[in-house]
Design an enzyme around this catalytic site. Structure first.
Site, PDB file in Angstrom:
ATOM      1  N   ILE A 169      34.269  31.262  36.542  1.00 12.07           N
ATOM      2  CA  ILE A 169      35.571  31.625  35.960  1.00 12.07           C
ATOM      3  C   ILE A 169      35.985  30.477  35.043  1.00 12.07           C
ATOM      4  O   ILE A 169      36.751  29.601  35.429  1.00 12.07           O
ATOM      5  CB  ILE A 169      36.643  31.871  37.044  1.00 12.07           C
ATOM      6  N   LYS A 173      38.227  30.332  28.807  1.00 11.11           N
ATOM      7  CA  LYS A 173      38.088  31.741  28.424  1.00 11.11           C
ATOM      8  C   LYS A 173      39.240  32.579  28.964  1.00 11.11           C
ATOM      9  O   LYS A 173      39.713  33.501  28.296  1.00 11.11           O
ATOM     10  CB  LYS A 173      36.743  32.292  28.916  1.00 11.11           C
ATOM     11  N   CYS A 193      36.107  44.502  33.206  1.00 13.53           N
ATOM     12  CA  CYS A 193      34.846  43.793  33.410  1.00 13.53           C
ATOM     13  C   CYS A 193      33.844  44.857  33.834  1.00 13.53           C
ATOM     14  O   CYS A 193      33.871  45.965  33.288  1.00 13.53           O
ATOM     15  CB  CYS A 193      34.996  42.658  34.432  1.00 13.53           C
TER      16      CYS A 193
END
Length: 258
Positions: A169, A173, A193
């Site tokens: 993670i 981003k 996702c």
């Protein structure tokens, strides 16, 4: 419709002389009526029942199938798993302007054609997914990642002085994705996702921190989608995520009406 009935009573001679114990014979003649000019019965309420499928202006039936784990996050923001061709008719009803994809793989050609034909902009922030090895609980998996990070150079969250195993993670981003998410010019917007659980859940959870949700509520929402596959590392990432660099959130958000 009229029913013509003709009844004839016949009595025997004995019956004419004596009423007691007499038998009565009746014959009924029914005239057949021509129904060609008869008005149909009025429609019932069942005739106006809502159809199971939506009909387009061209008369075509549209099967509206939402993507896996689809849900509304807030005004103009939706979340789901990876949409496929069967979901396109449903997505068109949302009037999307943008899609945030958190998958690192190249976007499928069919999906790109759908985006192009509907004027939808794609923002891709590829975050590699990972799976906890079978038989390992979250806490054990977390401990293994801690050991791995200490050996290879650990990743440090911007709001923590301790090393955390957030290998999959990336903080930067999530921050870039949040900037796109908070820009009302990109709404209506869909976040997705692969399964709509972990990466999508982390991004939504960080947005909830901006909305000043308590951690209990943030984790509860995350766990509703992740279910038995909820990850301690994801929840720690959301807990330690620093939102101080984000000055304000859009007024269209449900928590911004005050």
């Amino acid at each position: 419709m009229k029913l013509i009935e003709k009844t004839t009573n016949k009595f025997t001679k004995a019956e004419e002389e004596e009423d007691d114990g007499s038998e009565v014979f009746q014959s009924i003649e029914v005239a057949k009526v021509d129904q060609s000019n008869v008005s149909p019965p009025p429609p019932s309420a069942d005739d106006f029942a809502t159809p199971l499928v939506e009909v387009s202006a061209a008369g075509d039936e549209l099967n509206l199938i939402p993507p896996l784990n689809f849900a509304m996050v807030d005004n103009g923001i939706f979340r789901s798993g990876f949409p496929d061709v069967s979901n396109f008719s449903f997505l068109k009803t949302l009037g999307l302007r943008s899609i945030i994809s958190l998958c690192p793989e190249a976007y499928p050609e069919n999906n790109m054609q759908f985006l192009k034909s509907n004027g939808i902009k794609l923002f891709q922030f590829g975050i590699k997914g990972y799976k906890c090895p079978p038989g390992l609980e979250n806490e054990v998996w977390l401990h293994l990642w801690n050991s791995k990070c200490q050996k290879e150079g650990s990743y440090t969250n911007t709001n923590s002085k301790t090393s955390e195993p957030f290998v999959n993670i990336p903080d930067h981003k999530i921050r870039e994705a949040l900037k796109v998410l908070l820009d009302e010019k990109n709404h209506p917007l869909l976040i997705h996702c692969n399964r709509g659980k972990h990466r999508t859940g982390c991004l939504v959870g960080c947005m909830r921190k901006l909305q000043k949700w308590c951690l209990t509520s943030i984790f509860d929402e995350y766990q509703r989608f992740a279910a038995a596959k909820a990850r301690v590392s994801d929840q720690r990432f959301m807990e330690l995520f620093d939102v101080s660099s984000f000055k304000q959130i859009p007024m269209s958000f449900s928590c911004s009406s005050s």
